[in-house]
Scaffold this motif. Structure first.
Motif, PDB file in Angstrom:
ATOM      1  N   ALA A  19       0.835  -1.202   0.000  1.00  0.00           N
ATOM      2  CA  ALA A  19       0.000   0.000   0.000  1.00  0.00           C
ATOM      3  C   ALA A  19       0.869   1.250   0.000  1.00  0.00           C
ATOM      4  O   ALA A  19       0.571   2.237  -0.693  1.00  0.00           O
ATOM      5  CB  ALA A  19      -0.934  -0.005   1.211  1.00  0.00           C
ATOM      6  N   VAL A  20       1.955   1.231   0.764  1.00  0.00           N
ATOM      7  CA  VAL A  20       2.863   2.382   0.796  1.00  0.00           C
ATOM      8  C   VAL A  20       3.490   2.592  -0.575  1.00  0.00           C
ATOM      9  O   VAL A  20       3.537   3.722  -1.089  1.00  0.00           O
ATOM     10  CB  VAL A  20       3.961   2.189   1.863  1.00  0.00           C
ATOM     11  CG1 VAL A  20       4.985   3.320   1.784  1.00  0.00           C
ATOM     12  CG2 VAL A  20       3.360   2.141   3.264  1.00  0.00           C
ATOM     13  N   VAL A  67      -1.935   8.578  14.710  1.00  0.00           N
ATOM     14  CA  VAL A  67      -2.115   7.180  15.092  1.00  0.00           C
ATOM     15  C   VAL A  67      -3.224   6.577  14.241  1.00  0.00           C
ATOM     16  O   VAL A  67      -4.361   7.066  14.255  1.00  0.00           O
ATOM     17  CB  VAL A  67      -2.471   7.047  16.582  1.00  0.00           C
ATOM     18  CG1 VAL A  67      -2.681   5.582  16.959  1.00  0.00           C
ATOM     19  CG2 VAL A  67      -1.382   7.673  17.454  1.00  0.00           C
ATOM     20  N   ALA A  68      -2.901   5.538  13.491  1.00  0.00           N
ATOM     21  CA  ALA A  68      -3.909   4.858  12.667  1.00  0.00           C
ATOM     22  C   ALA A  68      -4.802   4.002  13.554  1.00  0.00           C
ATOM     23  O   ALA A  68      -4.315   3.314  14.461  1.00  0.00           O
ATOM     24  CB  ALA A  68      -3.224   3.986  11.624  1.00  0.00           C
ATOM     25  N   ALA A  90      -6.655  -2.246  13.563  1.00  0.00           N
ATOM     26  CA  ALA A  90      -7.242  -3.293  12.724  1.00  0.00           C
ATOM     27  C   ALA A  90      -6.321  -4.497  12.836  1.00  0.00           C
ATOM     28  O   ALA A  90      -5.131  -4.348  13.134  1.00  0.00           O
ATOM     29  CB  ALA A  90      -7.374  -2.839  11.272  1.00  0.00           C
ATOM     30  N   PRO A  91      -6.828  -5.703  12.619  1.00  0.00           N
ATOM     31  CA  PRO A  91      -5.986  -6.889  12.731  1.00  0.00           C
ATOM     32  C   PRO A  91      -4.779  -6.822  11.792  1.00  0.00           C
ATOM     33  O   PRO A  91      -4.865  -6.292  10.687  1.00  0.00           O
ATOM     34  CB  PRO A  91      -6.924  -8.029  12.329  1.00  0.00           C
ATOM     35  CG  PRO A  91      -8.286  -7.514  12.648  1.00  0.00           C
ATOM     36  CD  PRO A  91      -8.239  -6.058  12.328  1.00  0.00           C
ATOM     37  N   TYR A  92      -3.672  -7.392  12.249  1.00  0.00           N
ATOM     38  CA  TYR A  92      -2.464  -7.356  11.430  1.00  0.00           C
ATOM     39  C   TYR A  92      -2.662  -8.123  10.125  1.00  0.00           C
ATOM     40  O   TYR A  92      -3.437  -9.067  10.027  1.00  0.00           O
ATOM     41  CB  TYR A  92      -1.275  -7.922  12.205  1.00  0.00           C
ATOM     42  CG  TYR A  92      -1.230  -9.435  12.288  1.00  0.00           C
ATOM     43  CD1 TYR A  92      -0.568 -10.182  11.312  1.00  0.00           C
ATOM     44  CD2 TYR A  92      -1.824 -10.116  13.344  1.00  0.00           C
ATOM     45  CE1 TYR A  92      -0.520 -11.561  11.376  1.00  0.00           C
ATOM     46  CE2 TYR A  92      -1.776 -11.496  13.427  1.00  0.00           C
ATOM     47  CZ  TYR A  92      -1.118 -12.215  12.440  1.00  0.00           C
ATOM     48  OH  TYR A  92      -1.082 -13.588  12.501  1.00  0.00           O
ATOM     49  N   GLY A  93      -1.965  -7.672   9.101  1.00  0.00           N
ATOM     50  CA  GLY A  93      -1.994  -8.349   7.818  1.00  0.00           C
ATOM     51  C   GLY A  93      -3.232  -8.118   6.982  1.00  0.00           C
ATOM     52  O   GLY A  93      -3.387  -8.743   5.928  1.00  0.00           O
ATOM     53  N   THR A  94      -4.110  -7.207   7.407  1.00  0.00           N
ATOM     54  CA  THR A  94      -5.368  -7.018   6.688  1.00  0.00           C
ATOM     55  C   THR A  94      -5.340  -5.778   5.798  1.00  0.00           C
ATOM     56  O   THR A  94      -4.572  -4.844   6.019  1.00  0.00           O
ATOM     57  CB  THR A  94      -6.547  -6.876   7.670  1.00  0.00           C
ATOM     58  OG1 THR A  94      -6.325  -5.702   8.498  1.00  0.00           O
ATOM     59  CG2 THR A  94      -6.651  -8.102   8.565  1.00  0.00           C
ATOM     60  N   ASP A  95      -6.229  -5.776   4.804  1.00  0.00           N
ATOM     61  CA  ASP A  95      -6.382  -4.591   3.960  1.00  0.00           C
ATOM     62  C   ASP A  95      -6.941  -3.426   4.772  1.00  0.00           C
ATOM     63  O   ASP A  95      -6.658  -2.260   4.472  1.00  0.00           O
ATOM     64  CB  ASP A  95      -7.317  -4.900   2.787  1.00  0.00           C
ATOM     65  CG  ASP A  95      -6.684  -5.848   1.769  1.00  0.00           C
ATOM     66  OD1 ASP A  95      -5.444  -5.899   1.695  1.00  0.00           O
ATOM     67  OD2 ASP A  95      -7.444  -6.544   1.062  1.00  0.00           O
ATOM     68  N   GLU A  96      -7.724  -3.734   5.793  1.00  0.00           N
ATOM     69  CA  GLU A  96      -8.261  -2.677   6.645  1.00  0.00           C
ATOM     70  C   GLU A  96      -7.135  -1.932   7.346  1.00  0.00           C
ATOM     71  O   GLU A  96      -7.130  -0.692   7.408  1.00  0.00           O
ATOM     72  CB  GLU A  96      -9.221  -3.267   7.683  1.00  0.00           C
ATOM     73  CG  GLU A  96      -9.844  -2.219   8.601  1.00  0.00           C
ATOM     74  CD  GLU A  96     -10.718  -2.826   9.695  1.00  0.00           C
ATOM     75  OE1 GLU A  96     -11.328  -2.041  10.450  1.00  0.00           O
ATOM     76  OE2 GLU A  96     -10.777  -4.066   9.794  1.00  0.00           O
ATOM     77  N   LEU A  97      -6.168  -2.674   7.869  1.00  0.00           N
ATOM     78  CA  LEU A  97      -5.028  -2.032   8.517  1.00  0.00           C
ATOM     79  C   LEU A  97      -4.244  -1.195   7.519  1.00  0.00           C
ATOM     80  O   LEU A  97      -3.838  -0.065   7.817  1.00  0.00           O
ATOM     81  CB  LEU A  97      -4.118  -3.083   9.149  1.00  0.00           C
ATOM     82  CG  LEU A  97      -2.833  -2.549   9.782  1.00  0.00           C
ATOM     83  CD1 LEU A  97      -3.143  -1.556  10.897  1.00  0.00           C
ATOM     84  CD2 LEU A  97      -1.975  -3.693  10.303  1.00  0.00           C
ATOM     85  N   ALA A  98      -4.036  -1.728   6.314  1.00  0.00           N
ATOM     86  CA  ALA A  98      -3.307  -0.985   5.286  1.00  0.00           C
ATOM     87  C   ALA A  98      -4.016   0.324   4.949  1.00  0.00           C
ATOM     88  O   ALA A  98      -3.384   1.373   4.780  1.00  0.00           O
ATOM     89  CB  ALA A  98      -3.144  -1.848   4.035  1.00  0.00           C
ATOM     90  N   LEU A 141      -2.601   4.171   5.538  1.00  0.00           N
ATOM     91  CA  LEU A 141      -2.439   5.161   4.474  1.00  0.00           C
ATOM     92  C   LEU A 141      -3.079   6.493   4.841  1.00  0.00           C
ATOM     93  O   LEU A 141      -2.531   7.564   4.550  1.00  0.00           O
ATOM     94  CB  LEU A 141      -3.043   4.645   3.165  1.00  0.00           C
ATOM     95  CG  LEU A 141      -2.217   3.666   2.355  1.00  0.00           C
ATOM     96  CD1 LEU A 141      -2.931   3.345   1.049  1.00  0.00           C
ATOM     97  CD2 LEU A 141      -0.822   4.222   2.073  1.00  0.00           C
ATOM     98  N   ARG A 142      -4.237   6.449   5.484  1.00  0.00           N
ATOM     99  CA  ARG A 142      -4.886   7.699   5.886  1.00  0.00           C
ATOM    100  C   ARG A 142      -4.048   8.422   6.937  1.00  0.00           C
ATOM    101  O   ARG A 142      -3.932   9.658   6.909  1.00  0.00           O
ATOM    102  CB  ARG A 142      -6.294   7.413   6.401  1.00  0.00           C
ATOM    103  CG  ARG A 142      -7.283   7.078   5.275  1.00  0.00           C
ATOM    104  CD  ARG A 142      -8.698   6.909   5.779  1.00  0.00           C
ATOM    105  NE  ARG A 142      -8.883   5.643   6.488  1.00  0.00           N
ATOM    106  CZ  ARG A 142      -9.157   4.495   5.884  1.00  0.00           C
ATOM    107  NH1 ARG A 142      -9.264   4.431   4.577  1.00  0.00           N
ATOM    108  NH2 ARG A 142      -9.329   3.395   6.601  1.00  0.00           N
ATOM    109  N   ALA A 143      -3.443   7.689   7.851  1.00  0.00           N
ATOM    110  CA  ALA A 143      -2.590   8.314   8.874  1.00  0.00           C
ATOM    111  C   ALA A 143      -1.300   8.845   8.267  1.00  0.00           C
ATOM    112  O   ALA A 143      -0.703   9.792   8.792  1.00  0.00           O
ATOM    113  CB  ALA A 143      -2.284   7.301   9.984  1.00  0.00           C
ATOM    114  N   LEU A 144      -0.865   8.258   7.161  1.00  0.00           N
ATOM    115  CA  LEU A 144       0.384   8.682   6.514  1.00  0.00           C
ATOM    116  C   LEU A 144       0.207   9.875   5.574  1.00  0.00           C
ATOM    117  O   LEU A 144       1.208  10.418   5.096  1.00  0.00           O
ATOM    118  CB  LEU A 144       0.967   7.530   5.699  1.00  0.00           C
ATOM    119  CG  LEU A 144       1.769   6.462   6.438  1.00  0.00           C
ATOM    120  CD1 LEU A 144       2.176   5.363   5.470  1.00  0.00           C
ATOM    121  CD2 LEU A 144       2.992   7.052   7.129  1.00  0.00           C
TER     122      LEU A 144
END
Length: 254
Positions: A121-122, A165-166, A169-177, A181-184
């Motif tokens: 995603a980054v 701070v994002a 969401a569970p690790y490894g998920t598209d939700e976390l990604a 991205l919004r926090a970045l």
């Protein structure tokens, strides 16, 4: 034991096509299992060595425990990434692990990090050439307390401004990604709630330095905030933005 990608149909190792090299590069996957590092080209081999060295540095500097973080670097359309669940001190040139920007594995037989969606995603959204993810103690502690790291030091400017701070969401998920991205947005680093840090840069050294700087600022804020009856003074966003302009001329000229 190191994880190896398997074919879902018959349990045999999944054979992948060669990576498509960037102009001027030579990339060829090893011919057999365990031969992932063979004839991949000097640029790829050198970058893999840097990825491994950076991953080992995160452990040596106390930013991760065991295999809890991950590191990646981009070369053209190829992303080299640390594999899942393999101690960094055991990684060798033959363990080279690479994917394309869709996540399709094109180099190696070890399963890529479970946080691959976050790394990709980054790369898709920014001009990053390296990403470092850690579970640094002080940064993770701060992620549980506030929605944004208070501006306790002007070096927040090195990350583009106040560090967000994002949401969890569970690790490894598209939700976390997506949360990351919004926090970045407008930043080169962020915190992941109840999880850790993500930073990126033009090089592995830059991405790592930003991770170390973020952990240091979190430690500083926690230390200053712990004094009974006192609260740390904070900078304004304008003051940090001024430092950001000054940092553009920082360092040696070549």
């Amino acid at each position: 034991m190191a994880e190896r990608r398997r074919n879902a149909n018959d349990g045999r190792p999944d054979e992948r096509r060669d990576a498509r090299p960037a102009p001027g590069e030579s990339v060829r996957r090893g011919a057999g299992e365990g031969d992932a590092g063979a004839d991949v080209g000097e640029d790829v081999a050198r970058l893999w060595a840097e990825v491994v060295a950076t991953a080992r540095r995160t452990v040596a500097d106390g930013l991760v425990v065991g295999t809890s973080g991950n590191v990646s670097a981009r070369l053209g359309d190829l992303v080299l990434v640390t594999p899942s669940g393999v101690p960094y001190d055991r990684l060798t040139p033959a363990d080279l692990t690479g994917v394309d920007l869709t996540g399709r594995q094109v180099l190696g037989t070890l399963v890529p990090t479970s946080e691959l969606p976050m790394h990709l995603a980054v790369y898709r959204a920014t001009d990053a050439r390296a990403v470092v993810h850690t579970h640094a103690v002080h940064a993770t502690a701060v992620s549980t307390l506030v929605p944004e790291l208070p501006l306790v030091h002007y070096m927040a400017a090195a990350l583009g401004g106040p560090v967000r701070v994002a949401p969890y969401a569970p690790y490894g998920t598209d939700e976390l990604a997506g949360n990351m991205l919004r926090a970045l947005a407008g930043r080169s680093g962020c915190l992941l709630r109840n999880h850790g840090t993500v930073t990126y840069g033009a090089t592995l050294d830059q991405a790592y330095d930003r991770t170390a700087q973020l952990e240091w600022m979190c430690r500083l804020w926690l230390t200053a905030s712990s004094v009974p009856g006192l609260a740390p003074t904070l900078l304004t966003e304008a003051q940090v933005a001024e430092v950001g302009e000054r940092l553009k001329g920082y360092g040696q000229r070549r």
